[in-house]
Each structure stands twice: as structure tokens, then as C-alpha cells.
Design a protein around this motif. Structure first.
Motif, PDB file in Angstrom:
ATOM      1  N   MET A   1       0.834  -1.184   0.000  1.00 42.02           N
ATOM      2  CA  MET A   1       0.000   0.000   0.000  1.00 42.02           C
ATOM      3  C   MET A   1       0.878   1.246   0.000  1.00 42.02           C
ATOM      4  SD  MET A   1      -3.309   1.623   1.640  1.00 42.02           S
ATOM      5  CE  MET A   1      -4.133   0.141   1.759  1.00 42.02           C
ATOM      6  N   ILE A   2       0.429   2.263  -0.674  1.00 43.00           N
ATOM      7  CA  ILE A   2       1.150   3.533  -0.775  1.00 43.00           C
ATOM      8  C   ILE A   2       0.808   4.397   0.435  1.00 43.00           C
ATOM      9  CG2 ILE A   2       1.410   5.649  -2.127  1.00 43.00           C
ATOM     10  CD1 ILE A   2       0.494   3.993  -4.585  1.00 43.00           C
ATOM     11  N   THR A   3       1.832   5.042   0.979  1.00 41.43           N
ATOM     12  CA  THR A   3       1.624   6.050   2.014  1.00 41.43           C
ATOM     13  C   THR A   3       2.030   7.389   1.431  1.00 41.43           C
ATOM     14  OG1 THR A   3       2.094   4.471   3.778  1.00 41.43           O
ATOM     15  CG2 THR A   3       2.235   6.804   4.348  1.00 41.43           C
ATOM     16  N   ILE A   4       1.118   8.348   1.504  1.00 41.17           N
ATOM     17  CA  ILE A   4       1.384   9.697   1.012  1.00 41.17           C
ATOM     18  C   ILE A   4       1.399  10.638   2.208  1.00 41.17           C
ATOM     19  CG2 ILE A   4       0.588  11.595  -0.446  1.00 41.17           C
ATOM     20  CD1 ILE A   4      -0.805   9.470  -2.197  1.00 41.17           C
ATOM     21  N   TYR A   5       2.518  11.316   2.391  1.00 42.35           N
ATOM     22  CA  TYR A   5       2.649  12.305   3.456  1.00 42.35           C
ATOM     23  C   TYR A   5       2.447  13.694   2.870  1.00 42.35           C
ATOM     24  CZ  TYR A   5       4.784   8.742   6.425  1.00 42.35           C
ATOM     25  OH  TYR A   5       5.029   7.615   7.168  1.00 42.35           O
ATOM     26  N   LEU A   6       1.575  14.458   3.494  1.00 41.03           N
ATOM     27  CA  LEU A   6       1.390  15.857   3.152  1.00 41.03           C
ATOM     28  C   LEU A   6       1.983  16.657   4.310  1.00 41.03           C
ATOM     29  CD1 LEU A   6      -2.350  15.720   2.011  1.00 41.03           C
ATOM     30  CD2 LEU A   6      -0.311  15.485   0.596  1.00 41.03           C
ATOM     31  N   THR A   7       3.156  17.252   4.106  1.00 40.52           N
ATOM     32  CA  THR A   7       3.769  18.019   5.178  1.00 40.52           C
ATOM     33  C   THR A   7       2.939  19.272   5.408  1.00 40.52           C
ATOM     34  OG1 THR A   7       5.243  19.185   3.651  1.00 40.52           O
ATOM     35  CG2 THR A   7       6.095  17.161   4.685  1.00 40.52           C
ATOM     36  N   LYS A   8       2.880  19.691   6.651  1.00 44.90           N
ATOM     37  CA  LYS A   8       2.076  20.865   6.981  1.00 44.90           C
ATOM     38  C   LYS A   8       2.742  21.626   8.112  1.00 44.90           C
ATOM     39  CE  LYS A   8      -2.680  22.264   7.742  1.00 44.90           C
ATOM     40  NZ  LYS A   8      -4.070  21.820   7.892  1.00 44.90           N
ATOM     41  N   ALA A   9       3.107  22.871   7.822  1.00 43.85           N
ATOM     42  CA  ALA A   9       3.757  23.714   8.825  1.00 43.85           C
ATOM     43  C   ALA A   9       4.073  25.076   8.224  1.00 43.85           C
ATOM     44  CB  ALA A   9       5.039  23.065   9.324  1.00 43.85           C
ATOM     45  N   THR A  10       4.558  25.943   9.071  1.00 43.03           N
ATOM     46  CA  THR A  10       5.007  27.243   8.617  1.00 43.03           C
ATOM     47  C   THR A  10       6.334  27.104   7.870  1.00 43.03           C
ATOM     48  OG1 THR A  10       6.201  27.604  10.681  1.00 43.03           O
ATOM     49  CG2 THR A  10       3.922  28.408  10.578  1.00 43.03           C
ATOM     50  N   ILE A  11       6.783  28.181   7.356  1.00 45.60           N
ATOM     51  CA  ILE A  11       8.072  28.238   6.669  1.00 45.60           C
ATOM     52  C   ILE A  11       9.189  27.984   7.694  1.00 45.60           C
ATOM     53  CG2 ILE A  11       9.655  29.831   5.488  1.00 45.60           C
ATOM     54  CD1 ILE A  11       7.033  31.164   4.361  1.00 45.60           C
ATOM     55  N   ALA A  12      10.222  27.260   7.258  1.00 51.58           N
ATOM     56  CA  ALA A  12      11.419  26.983   8.069  1.00 51.58           C
ATOM     57  C   ALA A  12      11.103  26.141   9.304  1.00 51.58           C
ATOM     58  CB  ALA A  12      12.139  28.272   8.459  1.00 51.58           C
ATOM     59  N   ALA A  13      10.158  25.209   9.164  1.00 51.53           N
ATOM     60  CA  ALA A  13       9.789  24.351  10.292  1.00 51.53           C
ATOM     61  C   ALA A  13      10.475  22.989  10.247  1.00 51.53           C
ATOM     62  CB  ALA A  13       8.273  24.161  10.312  1.00 51.53           C
ATOM     63  N   GLY A  14      11.206  22.692   9.166  1.00 54.92           N
ATOM     64  CA  GLY A  14      11.905  21.419   9.063  1.00 54.92           C
ATOM     65  C   GLY A  14      11.257  20.413   8.123  1.00 54.92           C
ATOM     66  N   LYS A  15      10.278  20.856   7.357  1.00 51.79           N
ATOM     67  CA  LYS A  15       9.565  19.955   6.442  1.00 51.79           C
ATOM     68  C   LYS A  15      10.496  19.340   5.405  1.00 51.79           C
ATOM     69  CE  LYS A  15       6.914  23.255   5.088  1.00 51.79           C
ATOM     70  NZ  LYS A  15       7.506  24.321   5.882  1.00 51.79           N
ATOM     71  N   SER A  16      11.235  20.168   4.716  1.00 51.53           N
ATOM     72  CA  SER A  16      12.119  19.665   3.653  1.00 51.53           C
ATOM     73  C   SER A  16      13.263  18.843   4.215  1.00 51.53           C
ATOM     74  CB  SER A  16      12.664  20.826   2.811  1.00 51.53           C
ATOM     75  OG  SER A  16      11.606  21.460   2.120  1.00 51.53           O
ATOM     76  N   THR A  17      13.785  19.235   5.353  1.00 57.27           N
ATOM     77  CA  THR A  17      14.855  18.467   5.989  1.00 57.27           C
ATOM     78  C   THR A  17      14.366  17.059   6.293  1.00 57.27           C
ATOM     79  OG1 THR A  17      15.818  20.469   6.929  1.00 57.27           O
ATOM     80  CG2 THR A  17      16.418  18.370   7.973  1.00 57.27           C
ATOM     81  N   TRP A  18      13.176  16.954   6.878  1.00 54.20           N
ATOM     82  CA  TRP A  18      12.597  15.641   7.177  1.00 54.20           C
ATOM     83  C   TRP A  18      12.347  14.846   5.899  1.00 54.20           C
ATOM     84  CZ3 TRP A  18       7.774  13.722   5.725  1.00 54.20           C
ATOM     85  CH2 TRP A  18       7.457  12.468   6.262  1.00 54.20           C
ATOM     86  N   ALA A  19      11.742  15.504   4.898  1.00 52.31           N
ATOM     87  CA  ALA A  19      11.399  14.813   3.646  1.00 52.31           C
ATOM     88  C   ALA A  19      12.654  14.297   2.940  1.00 52.31           C
ATOM     89  CB  ALA A  19      10.617  15.747   2.730  1.00 52.31           C
ATOM     90  N   LYS A  20      13.690  15.105   2.897  1.00 50.30           N
ATOM     91  CA  LYS A  20      14.935  14.680   2.247  1.00 50.30           C
ATOM     92  C   LYS A  20      15.570  13.504   2.994  1.00 50.30           C
ATOM     93  CE  LYS A  20      15.930  19.225   0.299  1.00 50.30           C
ATOM     94  NZ  LYS A  20      16.761  20.431   0.415  1.00 50.30           N
ATOM     95  N   SER A  21      15.477  13.516   4.326  1.00 50.25           N
ATOM     96  CA  SER A  21      16.053  12.400   5.082  1.00 50.25           C
ATOM     97  C   SER A  21      15.264  11.112   4.837  1.00 50.25           C
ATOM     98  CB  SER A  21      16.116  12.722   6.579  1.00 50.25           C
ATOM     99  OG  SER A  21      14.835  12.677   7.172  1.00 50.25           O
ATOM    100  N   MET A  22      13.965  11.223   4.640  1.00 51.91           N
ATOM    101  CA  MET A  22      13.149  10.045   4.319  1.00 51.91           C
ATOM    102  C   MET A  22      13.573   9.450   2.978  1.00 51.91           C
ATOM    103  SD  MET A  22      10.883   9.313   6.709  1.00 51.91           S
ATOM    104  CE  MET A  22       9.487   8.509   5.922  1.00 51.91           C
ATOM    105  N   VAL A  23      13.825  10.305   1.998  1.00 52.99           N
ATOM    106  CA  VAL A  23      14.278   9.832   0.687  1.00 52.99           C
ATOM    107  C   VAL A  23      15.662   9.207   0.806  1.00 52.99           C
ATOM    108  CG1 VAL A  23      14.924  10.528  -1.655  1.00 52.99           C
ATOM    109  CG2 VAL A  23      12.861  11.481  -0.594  1.00 52.99           C
ATOM    110  N   ASP A  24      16.540   9.829   1.574  1.00 51.93           N
ATOM    111  CA  ASP A  24      17.891   9.282   1.760  1.00 51.93           C
ATOM    112  C   ASP A  24      17.855   7.884   2.377  1.00 51.93           C
ATOM    113  OD1 ASP A  24      19.043  11.561   0.721  1.00 51.93           O
ATOM    114  OD2 ASP A  24      19.558  12.431   2.677  1.00 51.93           O
ATOM    115  N   GLN A  25      16.919   7.643   3.277  1.00 52.45           N
ATOM    116  CA  GLN A  25      16.815   6.338   3.941  1.00 52.45           C
ATOM    117  C   GLN A  25      16.296   5.245   3.003  1.00 52.45           C
ATOM    118  OE1 GLN A  25      14.596   6.650   7.658  1.00 52.45           O
ATOM    119  NE2 GLN A  25      15.504   8.659   8.017  1.00 52.45           N
TER     120      GLN A  25
END
Length: 133
Positions: free
Chosen positions: A1-25
């Protein structure tokens, strides 16, 4: 099954940092879709109506292609604070008919922390303070 994450937060909250680390893993099974990255690749982040229409279409096509392409984790890396944009994304996901789980991934930081993190950015990555507030 596919899991789709929709990040939600203000600017500079760490969304992209988290997302990039998920891809790296899990680079073979995880994909990150970022409207900011699409903007940068098109025209160095000029946000005129014509460019935004292209960015929206590209994001939507990437999402559908990722769902059909066998990725088990899809991360849509953006603020998702605009309910219209969020609802459009959810409608598109549903329209594919592909079974998936959608998770809103919330990031909590104070305004002061967002301002501090943003102040450390440079170039096009740095968002005007008035936008962060």
C-alpha cells in the motif's frame, strides 16, 4: 500500500529536511515532490500566475506518476496551509482510484524558531520575514 505524506507547517519548520532524510533512507521506494524545487528549476522562484500554473500541473503529474510507478512512500513537501490547495491535492489522490493512506505530517515550531532558521538561509532559500510572520 502507498503512504502519502502531506507536510504541513510554517516556513522553516523542518519539512524539507525531514522529507529529504526520508528519501535518503529509502531512495528506491520513496519520492519527494516539492513545488519550491519545481519553481527553482523553472525560473529561480518567480511566482507569477503563468509559472505557478505550470508548477501546479507538474506537481500533480509527478504525484500521479509516482502513485502509478510503484513508489511506496510519496512525500508532498510544501506548507499545505492553504485549504484550497490541500483539498485539490486530496481530490487528485482520490481520483486515481489507487489504494493509499494519506497522512498529514505536522511540524510544530515557534515563530521565533522559524524566524531564526529562516535568517540562516541564503539566496532564494531565504523567505522575506514578512511572509514568515
Amino acid at each position: 500500500m502507498i503512504t502519502i505524506y502531506l507536510t504541513k507547517a510554517t516556513i522553516a519548520a523542518g519539512k524539507s529536511t525531514w522529507a529529504k532524510s526520508m528519501v535518503d533512507q529509502n531512495p528506491l521506494t520513496t519520492i519527494r515532490i516539492s513545488r519550491d524545487d519545481l519553481r527553482h528549476s523553472l525560473n529561480h522562484y518567480a511566482q507569477d500566475k503563468k509559472s505557478e500554473a505550470i508548477v501546479r500541473k507538474l506537481k500533480d503529474q509527478l504525484l500521479v506518476d509516482a502513485m502509478k510507478g510503484g513508489y511506496s512512500t510519496i512525500i508532498i513537501d510544501e506548507t499545505h496551509v492553504n485549504k484550497t490547495t490541500l483539498n485539490q491535492t486530496l481530490k487528485l489522490i482520490k481520483s486515481t482510484g489507487i489504494a493509499c493512506t494519506v497522512i498529514e505530517k505536522l511540524f510544530y515550531v515557534t515563530l521565533e524558531e522559524s524566524l531564526l532558521r529562516n535568517s540562516k538561509r541564503s539566496g532564494k532559500e531565504k523567505i522575506p520575514e514578512v511572509v514568515v510572520r
